[in-house]
Design an enzyme around this catalytic site. Sequence first.
Site, short mmCIF file in Angstrom:
data_model
loop_
_atom_site.label_atom_id
_atom_site.label_comp_id
_atom_site.label_asym_id
_atom_site.label_seq_id
_atom_site.Cartn_x
_atom_site.Cartn_y
_atom_site.Cartn_z
N THR A 78 -25.61 36.97 10.60
CA THR A 78 -26.04 36.66 9.31
C THR A 78 -25.28 37.94 8.41
O THR A 78 -24.70 37.65 7.39
CB THR A 78 -27.48 37.01 9.14
OG1 THR A 78 -28.01 35.67 9.51
CG2 THR A 78 -27.80 37.02 7.52
N ASP A 352 -23.55 31.32 6.33
CA ASP A 352 -22.82 32.28 7.12
C ASP A 352 -22.93 32.10 8.67
O ASP A 352 -22.29 33.04 9.12
CB ASP A 352 -24.27 33.55 7.01
CG ASP A 352 -25.70 33.19 7.35
OD1 ASP A 352 -25.78 31.88 7.71
OD2 ASP A 352 -26.52 33.92 7.34
N HIS A 488 -27.39 31.96 17.49
CA HIS A 488 -26.12 31.68 17.13
C HIS A 488 -25.48 33.19 17.36
O HIS A 488 -26.15 34.06 18.01
CB HIS A 488 -25.91 31.45 15.70
CG HIS A 488 -26.70 32.52 14.68
ND1 HIS A 488 -26.34 33.69 14.37
CD2 HIS A 488 -28.12 32.15 14.37
CE1 HIS A 488 -27.32 34.38 14.01
NE2 HIS A 488 -28.27 33.39 13.73
#
Length: 549
Positions: A78, A352, A488
């Site tokens: 992020t 992002d 992620h």
Amino acid sequence: MRLKKALLTTFSCFCLFSLHANESISKPKLVVGLVVDQMRWDYLYKYADRYSQNGFNRLLQEGFSCENAYIPYVPTYTAIGHSTVYTGSVPAIHGIAGNDFIIQATGESMYCTQDDAVAAVGGSGKVGQQSPKNLLVSTVTDQLKLATNFQSKVIGVAIKDRGGILPAGHFADAAYWLDGSTGDWITSTYYMDKLPKWVQDFNKKKLADTYFKQGWNTLYPIDSYVLSTADDTPYEELYKGEKASVFPRDLVKLKKDNGYDLIKAVPQGNTLTLDMAKAIISNEKLGHNPHNVTDFLALSLSSTDYIGHQFGINSIEIEDTYLRLDLEIADFLNYLDKEIGEGNYTLFLTADHGAAHNPKFFKDQKGNSGYFDTKEVRKRLNDRLQQVFGQTDLVKSLTNYQVHLNYKVIEDSKLNEEDIRNVIVKELRKEEGVAFVTDMDKAGTSAIPERIRERIINGYNFKRSGVIQIILEPQWYSGKQDAKGTTHGTWASYDAHIPAIFMGWGIKQGKSVREIHMTDIAPTISSILKIEEPNGNIGTPIFEAIDIK
């Protein structure tokens, strides 16, 4: 008569010159940067038949969509994503090497927006000790401030501190984020000493409590969610106090165990953020700058990420969240049309990072996947290093898929660092799920596909990154065995392929399948605004999206 005609001709030419001069320097009244946290590119189309005409579909129909926009670095997190979108740069240059990273010279762990020299405003404690000081380069929002002699107004807002602070840049008038202990919007003394009265009044409304009373049921009949898994699966994480992951949810009841943090992980968190965004535009008169310059709202929606992490990308919760978000984007665009004027603002939507399938889900469908347990791997590495070198804890961390060494022990023991690195690389290559391992001093010549190798190099900041990079096989990610939800951070397309849509002033209508990169967004906006690109930018403008005026 001749003199009169000459004067009239001169006057007419002056008027035409003035008209064309004004046209040549015309700019949008407001730029809105909208980052949807954890939005995969395919979400634009997976649920398209269920979207309204005025949300995502309006952006696609009226704007310019880059269908192959990719993140050009690893790891895909992020703080890095928000920084890269707004700087046109990469961790190697802008210095935000993760949500958290390690200062290699001292071994100190650092949160991306941590600033112990400032204090909370509107709250208390570390939640407010935040600023953009760790960002080493300028943002497009900084460049706008510089270009207008600081007359433009720039404000960032997001539930996550990093989602509001990093995009707004160093010269922002304000950045606001949510205090999960109170449900209030706060800032820090980096920006101001006291919250504006309108923010104090906004907080007094306690809108989170209002939204909790709504509960969370599916927007449409639950049996119509055919693109999602069942309502209750073993891949979903429960809220505290919840016995089963099922609809409907009594949010007032769940708040007793989860506190105001609950608003972050339900769709109404996006609603609350958009409420705050509208309040910012209205009270700060963004888009109506008395100096006739462009203002900028850096807006990030964080709840999509919290919900994705908890329930995974195939859940009804995610589908419902995006169906609701579509309607809220439609409402927000309608608000901008009325408040700023249709055609008077420029908006871009991106993400992002994306997200992976839950590995257990993927494996249950007979696919290859797995979990890379960094705690266990670090233990095995240190055990092996102790056998070879006679010292414990030589590996300090495996944060960000990178090996961080314990330099104090290495220096005190007078060990050879290169020998240690060689052993680590050899051992990591034995680990299940590992595709590639490279010593960063040798990354440029490593036997790794060029596309991945470039991302490794772009993501490496030698002052803030580990000395060895780990690349996992597709559908593997860091986590304990059978961890629920998703995450992620990898190079793979599901993490790195993001939406990038531009709409409004200075934007052509259309699509492109040409590959572009996240780094291209900031210079594109810079070109539209006719300002200098951010000082660490390595991206190039997306020329086919720009309607030159």
